[in-house]
Write a protein that holds these residues in place. Structure first.
Motif, PDB file in Angstrom:
ATOM      1  N   UNK A 209      33.335 -47.956  25.851  1.00  0.00           N
ATOM      2  CA  UNK A 209      33.781 -46.757  25.164  1.00  0.00           C
ATOM      3  C   UNK A 209      33.284 -46.801  23.731  1.00  0.00           C
ATOM      4  N   UNK A 210      32.737 -45.699  23.274  1.00  0.00           N
ATOM      5  CA  UNK A 210      32.288 -45.542  21.894  1.00  0.00           C
ATOM      6  C   UNK A 210      33.224 -44.544  21.217  1.00  0.00           C
ATOM      7  N   UNK A 211      33.721 -44.890  20.041  1.00  0.00           N
ATOM      8  CA  UNK A 211      34.700 -44.049  19.372  1.00  0.00           C
ATOM      9  C   UNK A 211      34.132 -43.321  18.167  1.00  0.00           C
ATOM     10  N   UNK A 212      34.479 -42.047  18.050  1.00  0.00           N
ATOM     11  CA  UNK A 212      34.124 -41.235  16.892  1.00  0.00           C
ATOM     12  C   UNK A 212      35.405 -40.674  16.283  1.00  0.00           C
ATOM     13  N   UNK A 213      35.374 -40.396  14.984  1.00  0.00           N
ATOM     14  CA  UNK A 213      36.498 -39.742  14.333  1.00  0.00           C
ATOM     15  C   UNK A 213      36.053 -38.369  13.853  1.00  0.00           C
ATOM     16  N   UNK A 214      36.725 -37.337  14.327  1.00  0.00           N
ATOM     17  CA  UNK A 214      36.433 -35.955  13.930  1.00  0.00           C
ATOM     18  C   UNK A 214      37.493 -35.517  12.931  1.00  0.00           C
ATOM     19  N   UNK A 215      37.090 -34.909  11.841  1.00  0.00           N
ATOM     20  CA  UNK A 215      38.052 -34.513  10.804  1.00  0.00           C
ATOM     21  C   UNK A 215      38.132 -32.998  10.679  1.00  0.00           C
ATOM     22  N   UNK A 216      39.358 -32.555  10.368  1.00  0.00           N
ATOM     23  CA  UNK A 216      39.638 -31.143  10.070  1.00  0.00           C
ATOM     24  C   UNK A 216      39.165 -30.206  11.184  1.00  0.00           C
ATOM     25  N   UNK A 217      39.522 -30.543  12.407  1.00  0.00           N
ATOM     26  CA  UNK A 217      39.264 -29.648  13.545  1.00  0.00           C
ATOM     27  C   UNK A 217      40.464 -29.721  14.476  1.00  0.00           C
ATOM     28  N   UNK A 218      40.530 -28.826  15.446  1.00  0.00           N
ATOM     29  CA  UNK A 218      41.703 -28.719  16.316  1.00  0.00           C
ATOM     30  C   UNK A 218      41.326 -28.929  17.773  1.00  0.00           C
ATOM     31  N   UNK A 219      42.278 -29.486  18.526  1.00  0.00           N
ATOM     32  CA  UNK A 219      42.123 -29.580  19.972  1.00  0.00           C
ATOM     33  C   UNK A 219      42.471 -28.232  20.600  1.00  0.00           C
TER      34      UNK A 219
END
Length: 262
Positions: free
Chosen positions: A197-207
């Motif tokens: 698994x490769x992890x990314x962090x997304x900022x200031x967005x919504x699911x």
């Protein structure tokens, strides 16, 4: 059970004995710290030895199911760390979606799953562990297990100052993670790794749906999204290969753009 009363000697020289306890736990991540707290609350004398007591920066162990939230004192461990409520997951495939919710009808309104930064949660959990008078939490690196006739009697470890110490207990529990240097003496060490698994962090967005994680069943592998703070979303991409594309030379960015994003 009897324990040696004198200081032990290992390959690197003499080590100073620090006494006996009921249980030794190697590692104070989610598993080790939660176990130490539970055993300590039951009245056991526990010595926890953790390699690094600073907050870890990891993408694993970032969520609790409702059951986990209710157990091991986790309720106040998610306070003040910007943890997010999790009611379930929405599955997406071929343009269709299905929502899977946790069965929470019989519980109070605050009961749900929680997602968060791993390091923030672990530090709160360690603080609870350290508050118990019968639990010792210390920084140190376990160098070897002490075995006699196939039975683990204790551990040799170096403390934060590099001093070699020895401690004994009737039970030693190894919780030092997937990169443990002790497992090859405890179990079959060969591990087949079909994917990462490769992890990314997304900022200031919504699911798409508030308080619900998202699981996308896509080619070539599934992708998972969940909120870890009020401004951040974790994106976990499964890479179906024994070899992870390199981040430093741009292979990972190319893989995500050409194989995953479409």
């Amino acid at each position: 059970m009897e324990f040696p009363k004198k200081n032990s000697v290992n390959k690197t020289g003499k080590s100073e004995g620090v006494g006996t306890t009921d249980i030794i736990i190697v590692g104070a991540g989610v598993a080790g710290a939660a176990l130490a707290y539970s055993l300590g609350k039951d009245g056991h004398r526990v010595r926890v030895i953790e390699r690094d007591l600073n907050a870890p920066n990891r993408m694993a162990g970032e969520s609790l199911t409702p059951g986990g939230y209710l157990n091991v004192g986790s309720i106040d461990c998610v306070d003040e760390i910007d943890a997010q409520q999790l009611l379930g997951y929405t599955l997406y495939k071929d343009g269709k979606e299905a929502r899977v919710s946790f069965p929470l009808e019989k519980f109070q309104s605050h009961v749900a799953g929680r997602t968060f930064h791993n390091g923030r949660f672990i530090q709160r959990l360690r603080k609870k562990v350290a508050s118990l008078h019968n639990v010792s939490l210390e920084q140190g690196t376990v160098t070897s297990l002490i075995e006699e006739n196939g039975i683990v009697k204790g551990v040799h470890y170096k403390n934060g100052n590099g001093k070699l110490l020895t401690t004994y207990a009737p039970l030693t529990i190894v919780c030092d993670g997937c990169f443990s240097n002790l497992r090859r003496s405890l179990c079959y060490s060969k591990v087949d790794i079909p994917s990462y698994f490769v992890g990314l962090t997304l900022t200031n967005c919504n699911l798409p749906k508030e308080n619900y994680g998202a699981i996308i069943l896509a080619h070539p592998s599934p992708i998972v999204f969940y909120q870890i703070s009020s401004t951040e979303i974790r994106c976990m991409v499964n890479v179906p290969s024994e070899n992870v594309p390199s981040v430093s030379n741009g292979e990972m960015a190319c893989y995500l753009k050409t194989q995953v994003a479409p």
